[in-house]
Write an enzyme that holds these catalytic residues in place. Structure first.
Site, PDB file in Angstrom:
ATOM      1  N   MET A 121      47.618  50.769  41.556  1.00  0.00           N
ATOM      2  CA  MET A 121      48.617  49.713  41.340  1.00  0.00           C
ATOM      3  C   MET A 121      49.978  50.184  41.844  1.00  0.00           C
ATOM      4  O   MET A 121      50.310  51.362  41.705  1.00  0.00           O
ATOM      5  CB  MET A 121      48.711  49.384  39.853  1.00  0.00           C
ATOM      6  N   MET A 163      37.798  39.175  39.662  1.00  0.00           N
ATOM      7  CA  MET A 163      38.567  39.647  38.504  1.00  0.00           C
ATOM      8  C   MET A 163      38.357  38.694  37.336  1.00  0.00           C
ATOM      9  O   MET A 163      38.527  37.479  37.482  1.00  0.00           O
ATOM     10  CB  MET A 163      40.062  39.722  38.830  1.00  0.00           C
ATOM     11  N   HIS A 219      39.957  50.333  43.925  1.00  0.00           N
ATOM     12  CA  HIS A 219      40.427  48.948  43.798  1.00  0.00           C
ATOM     13  C   HIS A 219      41.937  48.934  44.030  1.00  0.00           C
ATOM     14  O   HIS A 219      42.707  49.360  43.170  1.00  0.00           O
ATOM     15  CB  HIS A 219      40.057  48.476  42.371  1.00  0.00           C
ATOM     16  N   MET A 253      45.271  47.330  44.080  1.00  0.00           N
ATOM     17  CA  MET A 253      46.074  46.184  43.603  1.00  0.00           C
ATOM     18  C   MET A 253      47.488  46.409  44.101  1.00  0.00           C
ATOM     19  O   MET A 253      48.419  46.698  43.328  1.00  0.00           O
ATOM     20  CB  MET A 253      46.001  46.115  42.064  1.00  0.00           C
ATOM     21  N   ASP A 275      35.329  42.700  36.965  1.00  0.00           N
ATOM     22  CA  ASP A 275      36.261  43.710  36.455  1.00  0.00           C
ATOM     23  C   ASP A 275      37.234  43.035  35.499  1.00  0.00           C
ATOM     24  O   ASP A 275      37.936  42.101  35.880  1.00  0.00           O
ATOM     25  CB  ASP A 275      37.006  44.312  37.659  1.00  0.00           C
ATOM     26  N   SER A 301      35.993  52.526  34.779  1.00  0.00           N
ATOM     27  CA  SER A 301      37.369  52.578  35.285  1.00  0.00           C
ATOM     28  C   SER A 301      38.128  53.712  34.613  1.00  0.00           C
ATOM     29  O   SER A 301      38.334  53.707  33.395  1.00  0.00           O
ATOM     30  CB  SER A 301      38.086  51.259  34.997  1.00  0.00           C
ATOM     31  N   ASP A 310      41.640  52.458  39.850  1.00  0.00           N
ATOM     32  CA  ASP A 310      42.591  51.346  39.930  1.00  0.00           C
ATOM     33  C   ASP A 310      43.922  51.822  40.477  1.00  0.00           C
ATOM     34  O   ASP A 310      44.622  52.607  39.843  1.00  0.00           O
ATOM     35  CB  ASP A 310      42.792  50.744  38.535  1.00  0.00           C
ATOM     36  N   HIS A 359      35.344  53.920  39.198  1.00  0.00           N
ATOM     37  CA  HIS A 359      36.283  52.878  39.623  1.00  0.00           C
ATOM     38  C   HIS A 359      37.717  53.398  39.467  1.00  0.00           C
ATOM     39  O   HIS A 359      38.107  53.868  38.401  1.00  0.00           O
ATOM     40  CB  HIS A 359      36.071  51.641  38.752  1.00  0.00           C
TER      41      HIS A 359
HETATM   42  C1  DX5 Z   1      42.681  45.841  35.621  1.00  0.00           C
HETATM   43  C2  DX5 Z   1      41.804  46.838  36.302  1.00  0.00           C
HETATM   44  C3  DX5 Z   1      40.559  47.153  35.582  1.00  0.00           C
HETATM   45  C4  DX5 Z   1      40.735  47.736  34.204  1.00  0.00           C
HETATM   46  C5  DX5 Z   1      39.603  47.240  33.378  1.00  0.00           C
HETATM   47  O1  DX5 Z   1      43.681  45.439  36.471  1.00  0.00           O
HETATM   48  O2  DX5 Z   1      41.440  46.388  37.598  1.00  0.00           O
HETATM   49  O3  DX5 Z   1      39.684  47.956  36.355  1.00  0.00           O
HETATM   50  O4  DX5 Z   1      40.758  49.145  34.155  1.00  0.00           O
HETATM   51  O5  DX5 Z   1      39.817  47.603  32.067  1.00  0.00           O
HETATM   52  P1  DX5 Z   1      38.998  46.957  30.871  1.00  0.00           P
HETATM   53  O6  DX5 Z   1      37.554  47.215  31.127  1.00  0.00           O
HETATM   54  O7  DX5 Z   1      39.536  47.670  29.686  1.00  0.00           O
HETATM   55  O8  DX5 Z   1      39.304  45.472  30.863  1.00  0.00           O
HETATM   56 ZN    ZN Z   2      39.864  47.498  38.728  1.00  0.00          ZN
END
Ligand code: DX5
Ligand code: ZN
Length: 214
Positions: free
Chosen positions: A38, A140, A67, A69, A175, A9, A36, A34
């Protein structure tokens, strides 16, 4: 046993050197990247949008595992697909039940994979009926929103039920809080794709960290 797909990620990367860090991941044996996304509504944090995905598309041919969110994911699918996403995963909790299958079809209409994700408090029984329509299910193992949180083991236990109903080719991804120990818990339960941010990016040796997850 099928190969374990490791998807670092970039949330934990150095954003001032994003291209460099992605190339490091590639050289270190990562399978996917990956990303993320948001929106500050679905989760209490803001990250990156499609223009960033478009610019990093130039630095690697590794599949981009996006991903989302965000609320209203359907509004942004085309932007991310056009920017170079290879997999788009949206949240079950972000859409109405009667929109789920249409959105899966819409994502696949761009010739990319469609993923469905569930948050820690969502009962996996609710999504069993949708499994045949997706390429990937993302369980998750932390509350979405931030990297560096502690793995919630009870969330990983949802994999067992999902695997019992999953079509053979369904990718089951986890994740949140993934490191060499929690990865093992998840792969033993049947996960075959691991997202890891802080564990990989905080390590001294990326290749060794990625290998230790498999
Ligand atoms: C959290 C994200 C993850 C995050 C994981 O909302 O979806 O992908 O980057 O980070 P770690 O591996 O540090 O928990
Ligand atoms: Zn993620």
């Amino acid at each position: 046993m099928s190969k374990i797909i490791v998807s670092p990620s970039i949330l934990s990367s150095d954003f001032s050197n994003l291209g460099r860090d992605i190339r490091f991941m590639e050289k270190s044996g990562a399978d996917w990247i990956h990303i993320d996304v948001m929106d500050g509504h679905f989760v209490p944090n803001l990250t990156i949008g499609a223009p960033v995905v478009k610019s990093i598309r130039k630095v690697t041919e590794m599949p981009f595992d996006v991903h989302l969110m965000i609320e209203n994911p359907q509004k942004y699918v085309k932007d991310f697909a056009d920017a170079g996403a290879d997999i788009i995963t949206f949240h079950y909790e972000a859409v109405k039940r009667n929109e789920i299958l249409d959105l899966a079809h819409y994502i696949k209409s761009f010739n990319i994979k469609a993923g469905l994700s569930i948050k820690p408090k969502t009962n996996p029984e609710e999504i069993l009926q949708y499994l045949p329509y997706f390429d990937l299910i993302l369980v998750m193992t932390v509350e979405p929103g931030f990297g560096g949180q502690k793995f919630i083991k009870e969330c990983a236990e949802k994999i067992d039920l999902i695997k019992r109903f999953a079509p053979e080719n369904l990718i089951v991804q986890v994740d949140g809080g993934i490191n060499s120990e929690t990865a093992r818990i998840c792969t033993e339960l049947g996960a075959n794709s691991l997202v890891a941010g802080s564990y990989i990016f905080n390590s001294q040796d990326y290749a060794q960290a990625i290998n230790s997850l498999r």
